[in-house]
Design an enzyme around this catalytic site. Structure first.
Site, PDB file in Angstrom:
ATOM      1  N   ASP A  24      -8.604   1.145 -11.595  1.00 27.63           N
ATOM      2  CA  ASP A  24      -7.999   0.235 -10.623  1.00 27.63           C
ATOM      3  C   ASP A  24      -8.720  -1.105 -10.706  1.00 27.63           C
ATOM      4  O   ASP A  24      -9.873  -1.193 -11.113  1.00 27.63           O
ATOM      5  CB  ASP A  24      -8.140   0.817  -9.204  1.00 27.63           C
ATOM      6  CG  ASP A  24      -7.066   0.305  -8.242  1.00 27.63           C
ATOM      7  OD1 ASP A  24      -6.168   1.094  -7.896  1.00 27.63           O
ATOM      8  OD2 ASP A  24      -7.122  -0.882  -7.852  1.00 27.63           O
ATOM      9  N   ASN A  65       0.694   4.011 -13.157  1.00 28.49           N
ATOM     10  CA  ASN A  65       1.175   3.864 -11.775  1.00 28.49           C
ATOM     11  C   ASN A  65       0.939   2.473 -11.193  1.00 28.49           C
ATOM     12  O   ASN A  65       1.700   2.040 -10.326  1.00 28.49           O
ATOM     13  CB  ASN A  65       0.474   4.930 -10.916  1.00 28.49           C
ATOM     14  CG  ASN A  65       0.510   4.609  -9.445  1.00 28.49           C
ATOM     15  OD1 ASN A  65       1.512   4.828  -8.775  1.00 28.49           O
ATOM     16  ND2 ASN A  65      -0.591   4.043  -8.922  1.00 28.49           N
ATOM     17  N   TYR A 108      10.562  -7.583 -10.121  1.00 29.09           N
ATOM     18  CA  TYR A 108      10.257  -6.166  -9.872  1.00 29.09           C
ATOM     19  C   TYR A 108      11.364  -5.280 -10.450  1.00 29.09           C
ATOM     20  O   TYR A 108      11.101  -4.299 -11.140  1.00 29.09           O
ATOM     21  CB  TYR A 108      10.096  -5.937  -8.368  1.00 29.09           C
ATOM     22  CG  TYR A 108       9.565  -4.576  -7.992  1.00 29.09           C
ATOM     23  CD1 TYR A 108       8.193  -4.340  -7.883  1.00 29.09           C
ATOM     24  CD2 TYR A 108      10.438  -3.518  -7.746  1.00 29.09           C
ATOM     25  CE1 TYR A 108       7.705  -3.084  -7.535  1.00 29.09           C
ATOM     26  CE2 TYR A 108       9.957  -2.256  -7.399  1.00 29.09           C
ATOM     27  CZ  TYR A 108       8.586  -2.047  -7.284  1.00 29.09           C
ATOM     28  OH  TYR A 108       8.107  -0.803  -6.939  1.00 29.09           O
ATOM     29  N   LYS A 161      10.949  -2.642 -13.521  1.00 32.49           N
ATOM     30  CA  LYS A 161      11.141  -1.203 -13.343  1.00 32.49           C
ATOM     31  C   LYS A 161      12.261  -0.667 -14.244  1.00 32.49           C
ATOM     32  O   LYS A 161      12.165   0.454 -14.746  1.00 32.49           O
ATOM     33  CB  LYS A 161      11.392  -0.877 -11.871  1.00 32.49           C
ATOM     34  CG  LYS A 161      10.180  -1.173 -10.969  1.00 32.49           C
ATOM     35  CD  LYS A 161       8.941  -0.370 -11.376  1.00 32.49           C
ATOM     36  CE  LYS A 161       7.797  -0.512 -10.381  1.00 32.49           C
ATOM     37  NZ  LYS A 161       6.606   0.268 -10.769  1.00 32.49           N
ATOM     38  N   ILE A 174       8.317   4.319  -0.156  1.00 37.46           N
ATOM     39  CA  ILE A 174       7.267   5.277   0.203  1.00 37.46           C
ATOM     40  C   ILE A 174       6.267   4.582   1.125  1.00 37.46           C
ATOM     41  O   ILE A 174       5.914   3.408   0.891  1.00 37.46           O
ATOM     42  CB  ILE A 174       6.535   5.770  -1.086  1.00 37.46           C
ATOM     43  CG1 ILE A 174       7.542   6.286  -2.145  1.00 37.46           C
ATOM     44  CG2 ILE A 174       5.475   6.821  -0.755  1.00 37.46           C
ATOM     45  CD1 ILE A 174       8.341   7.505  -1.772  1.00 37.46           C
ATOM     46  N   THR A 207       3.208   3.381   1.860  1.00 35.70           N
ATOM     47  CA  THR A 207       1.903   3.091   1.234  1.00 35.70           C
ATOM     48  C   THR A 207       1.508   1.675   1.630  1.00 35.70           C
ATOM     49  O   THR A 207       2.333   0.925   2.188  1.00 35.70           O
ATOM     50  CB  THR A 207       1.986   3.125  -0.311  1.00 35.70           C
ATOM     51  OG1 THR A 207       2.675   1.943  -0.757  1.00 35.70           O
ATOM     52  CG2 THR A 207       2.675   4.361  -0.855  1.00 35.70           C
TER      53      THR A 207
END
Ligand code: NAI
Length: 250
Positions: free
Chosen positions: A38, A91, A157, A161, A190, A192
């Site tokens: 990360d 991810n 984005y 994707k 989601i 997050t």
């Protein structure tokens, strides 16, 4: 269903938060040694602590997935530290601004594409040869529902994707015969930190787009990712798997 990753090494990029963190914890609980890569090394280390306190094995590494040399160093670290690489979850990703395409800043376009699309390419570029040398394995690339449908105000984005879904198919075609499966996952919205900045009104609007009547949880994505990485998914490669509460079924 029993899933074991004993003696396997996994890298999870963006593993310090959200979906990546849930994937890392779930993989470690099933026996994998997990490398949490990360930008935020301190947060990555917190995920390592969570895993080691639960009896699992993990290491953290600072890496910017948009940087070719950093991604190579991440893969080299995994191989040097654990003796090989078998599983990879590409991810790490960012949202980018909410702006119509005609006004979308070029710097933001380049940044979102660099992290969300080129980051996956670089993970594959360095990860696939290492997995091959380690005797095979599996990769999951985190796309989005926005890998198959569009949404206004998020051109970079959505383009990134959709690109991840295509990149996944190509890598699967190239590496199936070598015993490496490559799949993509398309989560709906989601809960997050990626959604921390949205207003309550926007959150309600997002919930309404999911016929199941709520947003998803990171664990619901991590469970699918771990299944796809496991030998239970041995005939599944090159495909795109939705986990979206029927968002795209409408
Ligand atoms: P998050 O913001 O909770 O976690 C993303 C992690 O990636 C953070 O730890 C961040 O430090 C790291 N990161 C960002 N840029 C990086 C870089 N250049 N190099 C290395 N690490 C970097 O986000 P979340 O929601 O867990 O998202 C994870 C993935 O899931 C992303 O690819 C996102 O596009 C995708 N996704 C998320 C959805 C959501 O609603 N949260 C829906 C569909 C897909």
């Amino acid at each position: 269903m029993n899933i074991h990753f004993n003696s396997k090494t996994a890298i999870v990029t963006g593993g310090a938060s959200g979906i990546g963190e849930a994937c890392a914890i779930t993989l470690a609980a099933a026996g994998a040694t997990v490398i949490i890569a990360d930008l935020k090394k301190a947060d990555a280390h917190k995920t390592v602590d969570t895993i080691t306190k639960a009896g699992g094995k993990a290491h953290s590494v600072a890496a910017d997935v948009a940087d070719d040399r950093a991604v190579k160093a991440m893969v080299d670290f995994a191989v040097k530290e654990t003796g090989g690489l078998h599983l990879l979850v590409n991810n790490a990703g960012i949202g980018g601004p909410q702006t119509p395409t005609g006004e979308y800043p070029v710097e933001d376009w380049q940044k979102v594409i660099a992290i969300n699309l080129s980051g996956v390419f670089l993970g594959l570029r360095h990860g696939l040869p290492a997995i091959d040398k380690s005797g095979g394995g599996a990769v999951v690339n985190i796309a989005s529902i926005l890998g198959s449908v569009g949404i206004a105000q998020s051109c970079a984005y959505v383009a990134a994707k959709h690109g991840v879904v295509g990149l996944t198919k190509t890598a699967a075609l190239e590496y199936s015969a070598k015993g490496i499966r490559v799949n993509s996952v398309g989560p709906g919205f989601i809960e997050t930190p990626l959604l921390d900045d949205i207003s309550d009104e926007m959150r309600d609007g997002l919930v309404a787009l999911h016929p199941i009547g709520r947003l998803g949880q990171s664990q619901e994505v991590a469970d699918l990712v771990c299944y796809l990485l496991s030998d239970r998914a041995s005939f599944i490669t090159g495909s795109y798997h939705l986990v979206d509460g029927a968002y795209t079924a409408q």
